[in-house]
Design an enzyme around this catalytic site. Structure first.
Site, PDB file in Angstrom:
ATOM      1  CG  ASN A 169      -2.070   0.983   1.064  1.00 43.31           C
ATOM      2  OD1 ASN A 169      -2.591   1.179  -0.034  1.00 43.31           O
ATOM      3  ND2 ASN A 169      -2.437   1.642   2.149  1.00 43.31           N
ATOM      4  CG  ASP A 214       4.437 -10.219   3.369  1.00 42.19           C
ATOM      5  OD1 ASP A 214       3.974 -10.374   4.517  1.00 42.19           O
ATOM      6  OD2 ASP A 214       3.733  -9.969   2.369  1.00 42.19           O
ATOM      7  CB  SER A 252      -6.822   2.247  15.899  1.00 39.38           C
ATOM      8  OG  SER A 252      -7.977   2.975  15.572  1.00 39.38           O
ATOM      9  CE1 TYR A 267      -6.678  -1.238  10.997  1.00 36.76           C
ATOM     10  CE2 TYR A 267      -8.385   0.095  12.039  1.00 36.76           C
ATOM     11  CZ  TYR A 267      -7.059  -0.111  11.704  1.00 36.76           C
ATOM     12  OH  TYR A 267      -6.105   0.806  12.097  1.00 36.76           O
ATOM     13  CE  LYS A 305      -4.039  -1.526  13.623  1.00 38.18           C
ATOM     14  NZ  LYS A 305      -2.595  -1.600  13.451  1.00 38.18           N
TER      15      LYS A 305
END
Ligand code: NAD
Ligand code: UDP
Length: 335
Positions: free
Chosen positions: A35, A58, A124, A149, A153
């Site tokens: 990305n 990776d 986050s 997502y 986290k």
């Protein structure tokens, strides 16, 4: 210090690399470019006068990680690499758990084997789910998360706490980001979302730049001052400054620590639109649509723990965030 930065060619990681290098640290970047673009490294060089070492690799590849740690000795790892699109995580949960959870476990295993036990992790504010109250401090309940997502986290946080409990030699800083926006003031690095931006500020920037017709405002019937969603936006350069402070703190005080990185101030979607119009001098047409599933009304930080313990606070105001976003957007467009 010698620092491995995973995801160091991505949006936040690239700013961290600049800040680390400017503070005199030696940096090795590990990124699979899933990305981000390889050109980021040369842009970092233009800013700092020096290119960081770059390894295309990776996180999920145990052998590749083994080699990274065999070829250099590190004092710490800043771990930014991961997948971050909430909507995509709903349709591709396995990819998100594999990279974000599996990749982090692999990284910690490789660190352990190499005897490197100082880690800064990008978490986050999403781990707080729909908060019972704002501002949110670090003791607020976590885990009421509605998408893969956010769950990834939260899972990683639990794994890292377990790791710290199992072996006190680990020093772990979990940084819960609120809403990072903006770009380096050189306009050489910033956020380049692929396809349609998921986040508000990149979307607004593209509308102002004439790349999209109008912004869809996801709901104006929230219990907030103007009915639109309220978030705590923080300039990415302030955000990465918090990482450097956290790194220094971990050197002095090992153990597991959590800090909110936010400004402690919320802005609504419509306030963001107006601020961007002012910064860019361009109109940002919008229309109100339905709420986005899973969105919460408001979310902003109590950042006082980071201020107290790290001596850090975000300095850049909304006008600066919008100015730097606009410069970056405009710079990209004109090449
Ligand atoms: P980004 O996508 O710009 O950067 C992540 C980088 O990781 C990219 O360069 C990508 O190529 C790399 N990467 C992805 N999978 C990899 C893999 N398997 N191996 C090696 N590299 C891999 O994202 P960002 O906005 O810079 O976010 C950095 C971190 O901060 C992420 O962990 C993200 O979840 C977290 N975070 C971001 C935000 C935000 O709004 N940007 C908010 C809270 C937390
Ligand atoms: N938002 C919006 N239109 C968009 C993208 C976002 O109205 O195209 C709103 C969203 O509902 C939220 C705020 O902007 O209230 C911030 O959204 P973002 O996705 O940037 O951050 P997050 O919701 O993950 O905090």
């Amino acid at each position: 210090m010698r620092v491995l930065v995973t995801g160091g060619s991505g949006y936040i990681g690239s700013h961290a690399v600049v800040a680390l290098m400017e503070a005199g640290h030696q940096v090795v970047v590990l990124d699979n470019l899933e990305n981000s673009a390889g050109t980021v490294v040369s842009r970092i060089e233009r800013i700092t006068g020096q290119a960081p070492d770059f390894i295309e690799g990776d996180l999920r590849d145990a052998d590749a990680l083994e080699k990274v740690f065999a070829n250099a000795s590190f004092d710490a790892v800043m771990h930014f690499a991961g997948l971050k699109a909430v909507g995509e995580s709903v349709s591709r949960p396995l990819a998100y758990y594999e990279t974000n959870v599996g990749g982090t476990v692999r990284l910690c295993q490789a660190m352990e084997r190499a005897g490197v036990r100082r880690l800064i992790f990008s978490s986050s504010a999403t781990v707080y789910g729909d908060p019972a109250r704002v501002p949110i401090d670090e003791d607020a309940a976590t885990g009421g998360v509605t998408n893969p997502y956010g769950r990834s986290k939260h899972m990683v946080e639990q794994i890292l706490f377990d790791l710290g409990r199992a072996d006190p030699r680990w020093s772990i800083g979990i940084l819960r980001y609120f809403n990072p926006v903006g770009a380096h003031e050189s306009a050489l690095i910033g956020e380049s979302p692929r396809g349609i931006p998921n986040n508000l500020v990149p979307y607004i920037a593209q509308v102002a730049n004439g790349e999209r017709e109008q912004l869809n405002v996801f709901g104006d019937d929230y219990p907030t001052w103007d009915g639109t969603g309220v978030r705590d936006y923080i300039h990415v350069v302030d955000l990465v400054a918090g990482h450097l402070r956290a790194l220094e703190f971990l050197e002095a005080q090992p153990g597991s620590h959590v800090w909110n990185l936010g400004r402690g101030e919320g802005y609504s979607v419509l306030e963001m639109v107006r601020a961007f119009e002012e910064a860019s001098g361009r109109p940002v047409p919008y229309r109100v649509t339905d709420r986005r599933p899973g969105d919460i009304a408001e979310c902003w930080a109590d950042p006082s723990k980071a201020e107290r313990e790290l001596g850090w606070r975000a300095e850049r105001d909304l006008a600066t965030m919008m100015r730097d976003t606009w410069r970056w957007q405009h710079n990209q467009r004109i090449g």
